[in-house]
Design a protein around this motif. Structure first.
Motif, mmCIF file in Angstrom:
data_model
loop_
_atom_site.group_PDB
_atom_site.id
_atom_site.type_symbol
_atom_site.label_atom_id
_atom_site.label_comp_id
_atom_site.label_asym_id
_atom_site.label_seq_id
_atom_site.Cartn_x
_atom_site.Cartn_y
_atom_site.Cartn_z
ATOM 1 N N GLY A 273 -3.618 3.487 0.405
ATOM 2 C CA GLY A 273 -3.179 2.693 -0.738
ATOM 3 C C GLY A 273 -3.615 1.251 -0.692
ATOM 4 N N ALA A 274 -4.255 0.822 0.421
ATOM 5 C CA ALA A 274 -4.667 -0.583 0.533
ATOM 6 C C ALA A 274 -6.054 -0.833 -0.046
ATOM 7 C CB ALA A 274 -4.640 -1.020 1.998
ATOM 8 N N PHE A 275 -6.878 0.214 -0.138
ATOM 9 C CA PHE A 275 -8.250 0.089 -0.624
ATOM 10 C C PHE A 275 -8.438 1.089 -1.752
ATOM 11 C CE2 PHE A 275 -12.896 1.206 -0.001
ATOM 12 C CZ PHE A 275 -13.396 0.020 -0.515
ATOM 13 N N PRO B 256 0.812 -1.219 0.000
ATOM 14 C CA PRO B 256 0.000 0.000 0.000
ATOM 15 C C PRO B 256 0.847 1.272 0.000
ATOM 16 C CG PRO B 256 -0.907 -1.588 1.540
ATOM 17 C CD PRO B 256 0.407 -2.147 1.082
ATOM 18 N N ARG B 257 1.962 1.238 0.698
ATOM 19 C CA ARG B 257 2.816 2.426 0.781
ATOM 20 C C ARG B 257 3.296 2.869 -0.596
ATOM 21 N NH1 ARG B 257 8.335 3.373 1.150
ATOM 22 N NH2 ARG B 257 8.747 1.138 0.964
ATOM 23 N N PHE C 219 -5.928 -6.268 5.904
ATOM 24 C CA PHE C 219 -7.290 -6.653 6.242
ATOM 25 C C PHE C 219 -7.276 -7.983 6.985
ATOM 26 C CE2 PHE C 219 -7.583 -4.113 2.343
ATOM 27 C CZ PHE C 219 -8.470 -3.123 2.748
ATOM 28 N N ASP C 220 -7.787 -7.986 8.205
ATOM 29 C CA ASP C 220 -7.886 -9.226 8.967
ATOM 30 C C ASP C 220 -8.801 -10.207 8.246
ATOM 31 O OD1 ASP C 220 -6.287 -8.159 10.958
ATOM 32 O OD2 ASP C 220 -7.996 -7.405 12.115
ATOM 33 N N ASP C 221 -8.356 -11.457 8.148
ATOM 34 C CA ASP C 221 -9.176 -12.512 7.535
ATOM 35 C C ASP C 221 -9.805 -12.001 6.245
ATOM 36 O OD1 ASP C 221 -10.463 -14.893 7.115
ATOM 37 O OD2 ASP C 221 -11.910 -14.663 8.743
ATOM 38 N N PRO C 222 -9.001 -11.652 5.238
ATOM 39 C CA PRO C 222 -9.523 -10.960 4.055
ATOM 40 C C PRO C 222 -10.497 -11.784 3.223
ATOM 41 C CG PRO C 222 -7.242 -11.619 3.704
ATOM 42 C CD PRO C 222 -7.543 -11.853 5.150
ATOM 43 N N GLY C 223 -10.480 -13.104 3.367
ATOM 44 C CA GLY C 223 -11.411 -13.921 2.606
ATOM 45 C C GLY C 223 -12.811 -13.944 3.185
ATOM 46 N N LEU D 43 -4.194 -6.239 -3.318
ATOM 47 C CA LEU D 43 -4.192 -5.303 -2.194
ATOM 48 C C LEU D 43 -5.377 -5.547 -1.270
ATOM 49 C CD1 LEU D 43 -3.325 -2.059 -4.166
ATOM 50 C CD2 LEU D 43 -1.890 -3.063 -2.381
ATOM 51 N N HIS D 44 -6.553 -5.764 -1.849
ATOM 52 C CA HIS D 44 -7.759 -5.921 -1.043
ATOM 53 C C HIS D 44 -7.807 -7.250 -0.285
ATOM 54 C CE1 HIS D 44 -10.268 -2.800 -3.547
ATOM 55 N NE2 HIS D 44 -9.105 -2.325 -3.121
ATOM 56 N N PHE D 45 -6.957 -8.197 -0.701
ATOM 57 C CA PHE D 45 -6.921 -9.487 -0.014
ATOM 58 C C PHE D 45 -5.591 -9.701 0.711
ATOM 59 C CE2 PHE D 45 -10.547 -10.084 -2.703
ATOM 60 C CZ PHE D 45 -11.361 -10.963 -2.008
#
Length: 441
Positions: free
Chosen positions: A376-378, A52-53, A354-358, A347-349
């Motif tokens: 930058g992560a979302f 993300p950075r 993101f905790d437990d992205p699934g 990035l979104h997963f």
């Protein structure tokens, strides 16, 4: 500085479930090699940014040093110099001219169109009827964007042509973007459908532009805003070609994102009873049986979180940028012309963001948890100066549509008919049948 190099095989093409897994596994695995990784697009090197950075640097802080990348070059023959593809001073000028069309007061007016279109969509539904939800979502998105752009009687003709042609243009255009150059010259049915659809849309849009020029009346729609806009420095407005490019950009970008997200919202609601229960409780409390309005949006908190979680869960696979001058990212020198790749999906997963992205979890968008998501992560709408100009329009439309449907109906998955993902760059559902069940018999 030594840069990690990914395996040479780049899985652009293929739409089978196994091929999709390979795509996602490939792009997600690159984060384990570092924040910037060299990959190869055929024989040509490019750099994949995984953190993300650095994504924030490419899209925002260093965004002025990049333009749209190779993936977007193939869209120019039919999107021209619209906001999606234009660069530099011209892009800044066009964004200044278009931005007023998406100010809050304009969005509030469009919200009436959105609510009316959603009410029209559900009005003919019958208890127990099986709806093909992805087709309903596409129809609604076309109606909303079409009416926002064209409010005159002639505009109805454009909307019907858009309904007929726009998804041919979007899908076949993405196939071209992800294929070698020779593919678009082959005499195959997909290419013929694409060429015919773009020709029809061009003819009808230019006709309505000419009609507006002849009348010169502000109809309060997006087209009027585009044609009345004048550059503050020169006083010049848009030519017919520039207006056409922007109209087609707004149609393709505005319709696809919203239609896909809306279909996936109802898919996820149908799979998660607790999400559905909280959604119904909120719309009942906020609306009390009346149609949704723009003023209701601040209170539709859970609905907005569900929409955000769908935007996280079903993003585009990759986007590309090309350096216009030398840029140094963490010691890696990118010469002018270097291609940089970002994967919103990866990035979104990313479990680091993101905790437990699934897991489908709208509560991750509560203020406390959302504040922990790195910049930058979302990036469902991009970021920086190239962020989608219609992002608030799209989010408003989604919340209004979801609240309108959920106030009156449950959409229940049809047993033994799993929904499969068909992916070009965006995640299209295969046929999505759901049974309409009235909430208040």
């Amino acid at each position: 500085m030594s840069v990690p190099v990914a395996p040479r095989r780049w899985p652009f093409l293929g739409h089978t479930p196994s091929m999709l897994r390979k795509r996602f596994e490939f792009t997600s695995s690159l984060r384990d090699r570092g924040e910037i990784v060299k990959v190869y697009l055929g024989p040509k090197p490019a750099y994949f940014v995984t953190s993300p950075r650095l994504v924030h640097r490419v899209l925002v802080t260093e965004g002025a040093h990049f333009r749209k990348g190779a993936m977007f070059d193939k869209f120019r023959p039919y999107l021209g110099e619209g906001l999606l593809l234009s660069d530099g001073a011209f892009h800044r000028r066009q964004r200044r001219l278009i931005q007023p069309a998406f100010h809050r007061d304009r969005i509030a007016r469009y919200a009436e169109t959105m609510a009316a279109a959603a009410e029209e969509l559900v009005a003919p539904w019958r208890p127990g009827e099986v709806r093909v939800v992805d087709e309903d979502a596409q129809s609604l998105a076309v109606t909303v964007v079409g009416r926002a752009l064209f409010s005159t009687a002639m505009g109805e003709r454009v909307i019907e042509e858009v309904r007929r042609s726009v998804f041919v243009v979007i899908k076949q255009g993405m196939v071209r973007a992800l294929s070698p150059n020779f593919v678009e010259k082959l005499p195959v049915p997909g290419n013929r459908r694409f060429d015919e659809a773009t020709a029809r849309m061009r003819a009808v849009v230019l006709e309505v532009i000419a009609s507006w020029r002849a009348g010169g009346v502000d109809h309060g729609d997006l087209l009027s805003t585009l044609l009345l806009a004048q550059d503050e420095e020169t006083g010049a407005g848009m030519t017919d070609q520039q207006t056409y490019d922007e109209v087609l950009t707004l149609l393709t970008a505005g319709i696809e994102t919203t239609a896909l997200a809306l279909a996936w919202v109802f898919h996820e609601i149908g799979r998660h009873p607790e999400v559905e229960r909280r959604l119904h409780a909120e719309v009942d409390e906020v609306l009390g049986g009346r149609p949704v309005t723009f003023a209701d949006l601040p209170r539709l908190v859970w609905t907005a979180r569900v929409v955000n979680e769908v935007l996280r869960t079903y993003p585009i696979w990759i986007l590309m940028r090309r350096a216009t001058e030398e840029v140094v990212l963490d010691g890696v020198r990118l010469a002018p012309g270097t291609e940089v790749i970002v994967s919103p999906h990866a990035l979104h997963f990313d479990p680091r963001s993101f905790d437990d992205p699934g897991r489908f979890d709208p509560d991750r968008w509560s203020p406390e948890r959302a504040a922990t998501v790195p910049r930058g992560a979302f990036v469902p709408f991009g970021a920086g100066a190239r962020q989608c100009v219609g992002n608030v329009f799209a989010q408003t439309e989604l919340v209004i549509a979801v609240a309108t449907v959920a106030a009156r109906w449950r959409l229940v998955p049809v047993p033994d008919e799993p929904v499969r993902v068909r992916f070009t760059s965006a995640p299209y559902p295969g046929r999505m049948p759901m049974t309409a069940v009235p909430r208040h018999p």
